[in-house]
Structure formats: C-alpha cells, structure tokens
Design an enzyme around this catalytic site. Sequence first.
Site, PDB file in Angstrom:
ATOM      1  N   ASP A 102       0.540  -1.297  -0.029  1.00  0.00           N
ATOM      2  CA  ASP A 102      -0.289  -0.185   0.212  1.00  0.00           C
ATOM      3  C   ASP A 102       0.778   1.150  -0.269  1.00  0.00           C
ATOM      4  O   ASP A 102       2.386   1.161   0.394  1.00  0.00           O
ATOM      5  CB  ASP A 102      -0.913   0.068   0.790  1.00  0.00           C
ATOM      6  CG  ASP A 102       0.138   0.373   2.426  1.00  0.00           C
ATOM      7  OD1 ASP A 102       0.785  -0.635   3.121  1.00  0.00           O
ATOM      8  OD2 ASP A 102      -0.882   0.832   3.748  1.00  0.00           O
ATOM      9  N   GLU A 127       2.522  -9.973  -0.001  1.00  0.00           N
ATOM     10  CA  GLU A 127       2.655  -8.693   0.091  1.00  0.00           C
ATOM     11  C   GLU A 127       3.626  -8.673   0.871  1.00  0.00           C
ATOM     12  O   GLU A 127       4.546  -9.285   0.770  1.00  0.00           O
ATOM     13  CB  GLU A 127       1.604  -7.683   1.791  1.00  0.00           C
ATOM     14  CG  GLU A 127       1.963  -6.258   1.096  1.00  0.00           C
ATOM     15  CD  GLU A 127       0.707  -6.000   2.023  1.00  0.00           C
ATOM     16  OE1 GLU A 127      -0.057  -6.258   2.151  1.00  0.00           O
ATOM     17  OE2 GLU A 127       0.565  -4.294   2.166  1.00  0.00           O
ATOM     18  N   ASP A 133       2.102 -17.241  -4.849  1.00  0.00           N
ATOM     19  CA  ASP A 133       1.958 -16.179  -5.657  1.00  0.00           C
ATOM     20  C   ASP A 133       1.035 -15.237  -5.824  1.00  0.00           C
ATOM     21  O   ASP A 133       1.717 -15.311  -7.939  1.00  0.00           O
ATOM     22  CB  ASP A 133       4.077 -16.758  -6.186  1.00  0.00           C
ATOM     23  CG  ASP A 133       4.846 -14.828  -6.791  1.00  0.00           C
ATOM     24  OD1 ASP A 133       4.294 -14.359  -6.581  1.00  0.00           O
ATOM     25  OD2 ASP A 133       5.629 -15.597  -7.703  1.00  0.00           O
ATOM     26  N   HIS A 168       1.850  -8.717  -3.940  1.00  0.00           N
ATOM     27  CA  HIS A 168       0.269  -7.937  -3.404  1.00  0.00           C
ATOM     28  C   HIS A 168       1.221  -6.154  -3.630  1.00  0.00           C
ATOM     29  O   HIS A 168       2.089  -5.797  -2.291  1.00  0.00           O
ATOM     30  CB  HIS A 168      -0.068  -8.063  -2.429  1.00  0.00           C
ATOM     31  CG  HIS A 168      -1.482  -7.348  -1.675  1.00  0.00           C
ATOM     32  ND1 HIS A 168      -1.804  -7.396  -2.827  1.00  0.00           N
ATOM     33  CD2 HIS A 168      -1.137  -5.664  -1.329  1.00  0.00           C
ATOM     34  CE1 HIS A 168      -3.365  -6.639  -1.899  1.00  0.00           C
ATOM     35  NE2 HIS A 168      -2.516  -5.767  -1.068  1.00  0.00           N
TER      36      HIS A 168
HETATM   37  O1  9MR Z   1       2.436  -6.475   8.933  1.00  0.00           O
HETATM   38  C1  9MR Z   1       1.447  -6.003  10.192  1.00  0.00           C
HETATM   39  C2  9MR Z   1       0.645  -8.177  10.511  1.00  0.00           C
HETATM   40  O2  9MR Z   1       1.758  -8.045  11.097  1.00  0.00           O
HETATM   41  C3  9MR Z   1      -0.074  -7.358  10.261  1.00  0.00           C
HETATM   42  O3  9MR Z   1      -1.138  -8.965  11.107  1.00  0.00           O
HETATM   43  C4  9MR Z   1      -1.753  -7.126   9.918  1.00  0.00           C
HETATM   44  C5  9MR Z   1      -3.104  -6.968  10.060  1.00  0.00           C
HETATM   45  O4  9MR Z   1      -3.367  -6.270  10.506  1.00  0.00           O
HETATM   46  O5  9MR Z   1      -1.410  -5.847   8.957  1.00  0.00           O
HETATM   47  C6  9MR Z   1       0.299  -5.976   9.071  1.00  0.00           C
HETATM   48  O6  9MR Z   1       1.007  -4.813   8.384  1.00  0.00           O
HETATM   49  C7  9MR Z   1       0.289  -4.045   7.385  1.00  0.00           C
HETATM   50  C8  9MR Z   1       0.188  -2.478   7.377  1.00  0.00           C
HETATM   51  O7  9MR Z   1      -0.667  -2.521   8.277  1.00  0.00           O
HETATM   52  C9  9MR Z   1      -0.269  -1.798   6.379  1.00  0.00           C
HETATM   53  N1  9MR Z   1       1.064  -1.743   5.174  1.00  0.00           N
HETATM   54  C10 9MR Z   1       0.588  -3.157   5.197  1.00  0.00           C
HETATM   55  C11 9MR Z   1       1.685  -4.069   6.205  1.00  0.00           C
HETATM   56  C12 9MR Z   1       1.811  -5.404   5.249  1.00  0.00           C
HETATM   57  O8  9MR Z   1       0.860  -6.641   5.202  1.00  0.00           O
END
Ligand code: 9MR
Length: 548
Positions: A164, A529, A520, A474
């Site tokens: 994101d 991601e 993937d 992602h």
């Molecule tokens: O890395 C984060 C992971 O540990 C959590 O389980 C998840 C859900 O809350 O969020 C991940 O962080 C994301 C963040 O909120 C927004 N940017 C992308 C991050 C990676 O997925």
Amino acid sequence: MNRKYFEMTPPVSRTTPFGIFVDQSGYYRDSGKKAIIPFECGSFEIVDMDGNVRFSGAPVSAGFDGQSGDNVWLADFTGLSEPGRYYVRAGGKTSAVFRIGNDIYDDVFDKTSKAFYFLRCGCGLDEHHAGVWHHGKCHSAPARLWDNRSVTLDVTGGWHDAGDYGRYVTAGACAAAHLLYAFRIFPEAFEKQILNIPESGCPDILSEIRYELEWMLKMQDSEGGVYHKATTAQHAPFVMPEEDTAEMFVFPVSSMATADLAAVCALASGVYAAYDKAFAEKLRNAAERSAKWLDNHPGFIGFSNPEGCNTGGYGESDDHSNRFWAYSELYALTGDLKYHDRLVSALNEDFPLTALGYGEVGGLGSLAYVLSKQGKDVHLDYKLKSMFRRRGEELKKAADSSVYGIAMEDDDYCWGSNMNLMKKAMIFAINDVLSEDRSYRGYAVRHLNYLLGANALGISYVTGVGEFRCNYPHLRPAFADRIEECIPGMVAGGPNRFLSDPFARQVIPEGTPPMKCYADDTASYSLNEITIYWNSPAVFVLAYMCRK
Ligand code: 9MR
Ligand code: ZN
C-alpha cells in the site's frame, strides 16, 4: 550502470518446475550445503554447467516434517567447495542452478538494500536510477490533519510502507533501525556497496535511510509528539503511486510513534555524526523533544483507525517496550543519567527484551544498551546480553530439530512469516557479535537458505533473485506498471497458516501444512505482500554475511 540491478530475466511460472530445492543464490565455499529432496531416491549428483558430475552421494532420510507435510531426504554436498555454477540431479529430477563462491549473497544484499529506493514517496524515480521501473512524482500535495481539517501540513517523503502507499511511523522506525544497526555493526558490508541512488557523499545506505528520517522529522508536532501515520482515508486501488491522488491525511499522535521516533533519531544521530554534524544535531534535538513529550505524557496513547479510514492500524496494546527503546538510545547517545534512570524504570514493566520490532521493540533497546560506549550498570548489561544468549540457544535448539535447519514454530508461519525467519537469523548474528561462539553463523546461513529456495515450495521469496522466485507480490506499482518482471529485491511476507485474506482462503486448501500456505499472487495480501520491515531484517542478515 553498476552491477546487476537492471538485469532482465525471463518471466517465471507460479509453481516450481524443479523437484529438488536449493538456495538459489548459492552456498559459501566453507558453509554447510544441503539440498531438499521431497522423495526417495538412491543417490544424488551435483552437476556443473558442462554436464560433468562434480560430486555425488546418497541422500539421508530426515523423516517426516510436519511443517512441510513432506517426507524429506537431505543431499549433503558440503564436501564440494570449488567455485562454480551447478545443479542437483536425483531420481530423474533436478534443482535450480546455484553458485558456490564467496560472493554468493552480494547480489541479493544489493537488491534488498536497493528496494527501499524503489519505495520512495514524494519524488519521481528516474530511469537512470530505477531502470524500467521508473515512475512519476507521487503524494506531494499538502496533507490535512484528520482531526482538524483546517490544518494542512507538509509530510512528503519517506518510503511507502508496503504494497500500500501508506507511511507509518512505527513501521518506518523499525525498518530504519534494522538498517542503522546493520550499518553500525557491519559497516564494511556497506562501505563498498553501490546502490545507484541520486545522493552521494556518504555510504549509499545512509543516504537511503536519511530519506525516511527526513520524512519522520516532519511527522513530529511542535510539542514533540509524533503523528502515527500519513495515509489516504482508504487504501488506493492498484494504480501507480502518482495516480493515487486522493487526499492525504495525518492521523493523531500516539505514544508508540513518539517513543519510536525518539529512539530511531537518537540512534541515527550517533551514526550520522561522522558524516553530517548538522543533521546529527537535528536528529538529536528531535529525539530529545520527543523524550520530553514522553515525560509530559506518562500514560499510553495508542492508536486505532477512526471511522472512515481503512489503512494500516499498527495498533499496540501498550508502549512499554517503545519507551525503553527510546530511553536506551538516548542514554547511549548522550550519556545523560536521567535517561538511564528512565530506562531502568521502564524495565519494571514486563515485555520481551530481545524482540526486534515492529510492535515489540525491547530488543532494539537492549541492543542500544549492550553496544553503548557510555558507563553501564554491569548487572543490567550482563542481564541483557544473557537474554540474547538465552534466546540464541533456544533458537539453535529449535533449528537443530528442524529438517530445514530453521527455528520456525508452527505459529511463526503467520502474516509476514519471512520477517519472523529473518529476525531469528538476526538473533544469531547478534550473538555472533556479542560472543566468542562462531557456530551462530551457520544457523543464520540456513535461515537464508530457506528464504532463497531451500523450502518446501522451492521458491525464492525475494523478487528478482533466483531462477524460480516470487514475482507477483501484493505491491501496487509492481502490478500497475505492467512490466512482467517485478521490481527486484522485495521480500515477500511468505507462508501464513492463518490464511488471513479471502484469496488465500480460496486457493489454499484447508489442512495445508504451514510452510506450504503460500501463493505467489498479487491478490493475496496476507501471503504475498512486501513491507519495509520485512526487507530490513533481511538486509541486516545479509550485511552480516557480506562483511569481509
Ligand atoms: O505486518 C502487519 C501484520 O503483522 C499484521 O498481521 C497485518 C494485519 O493487521 O498488518 C500488517 O501490516 C500491514 C499494514 O497494516 C499496512 N501496510 C501493509 C502491512 C503489511 O501487510
Ligand atoms: Zn508516494
């Protein structure tokens, strides 16, 4: 143009064409070398590029492995140390090509380090530095305070967090800290590294980290409090960053963000002092201002998304480890005893003392203390070193009982499992530095082996690295740029047995073993991601390998 950033390799398919799994970057001449064979066969051969068999042996049964759900045989070819390119052949199947040499991780070290440049926000990436992955300037309009829309702020810069386009202080502080510690502990690895980024005048990695720090400084308010994040109200669609023109908001101050900023700025101040005194001074002042804010706000000020916002939350349930980290870094930087008093009081709370972020950051505080040149409480110094040592021994034990040689528990295969993997390798690296025990290195190597292909799916989880590799993360620009080959050097989150998104639940059958809960595919944010703090521990471990 230097080294191999712009090397274009053919598109890859999504399931491995190979039956035998190896570290696709390769193996050091002097390190242990084991290929993963998930089927029974009588013998294996290591073949060079001219088709000559250079080594052979009998695979050893390692039995059933619960995390992969496979019966595994290991082909040990540690005896082969001659530099070259090879593949494994057994039972009519082959592995990807790998190298043996002393520079096998240089390329992945450079690519994972360069990845941060590709995530820069608030600027364009020009063709000279970004190759085919160049794009226009993004997210450069003034932002608005979420809680007071009449206030506009300049919070441009920094790295996009992940797939994101949000920018989050605690996540950024963690990634920057991993990189800063990597530089502090293994400077030789970075001194010769050329990342081909616009800045010069100090080691490239420091220019890159500075890009993030300059943004973080803009997230500090006039009283020293630090805004938790800068994002749009909703996640952008899968468009290029410059096409994401929705309004940018700055969200309320949190005590975690404030403490983390104090910590990372204090840490950075010590590092940049040798290169740019004025910048080091600025960082130190910012750190002290945030520390003062913490004094004035002793209670926890958390964060959760307000109504109408769906970007990352990075909520935490307390700020104990954050405060400890902040005071520990400030003491290490200044030697001011008031910070020592505060870090000692912070230790009255219970939190893990070896955790390396992004939520629990006690280990970063411990690291600051044990590496500090200031006067120390010998008992505390001993205690913190012992905690690292104990954790290292615990992880060794777990790795010794694993077929893949890694200290992963079943529940470590969660969202961002490759971060867990690399943080375990960081613990081995830290113990190598803090002790006389040279056996930690081999453990760290085996964790890299897994990351780079010696895993149950035979995939390299780093984009642009290895013959069969993750290529469809992602990651918005990687999808929107329509270029088949992904931006290189991105570490994918990896297998997540909790299947935390609808696509993952749709494509991964129930009961799939943890190490195989991966696809993937761009659609899966909980499996595939990328983020800055999944790359940063990998860079730390690779710097440990690439120091000479
Ligand atoms: O890395 C984060 C992971 O540990 C959590 O389980 C998840 C859900 O809350 O969020 C991940 O962080 C994301 C963040 O909120 C927004 N940017 C992308 C991050 C990676 O997925
Ligand atoms: Zn941007």
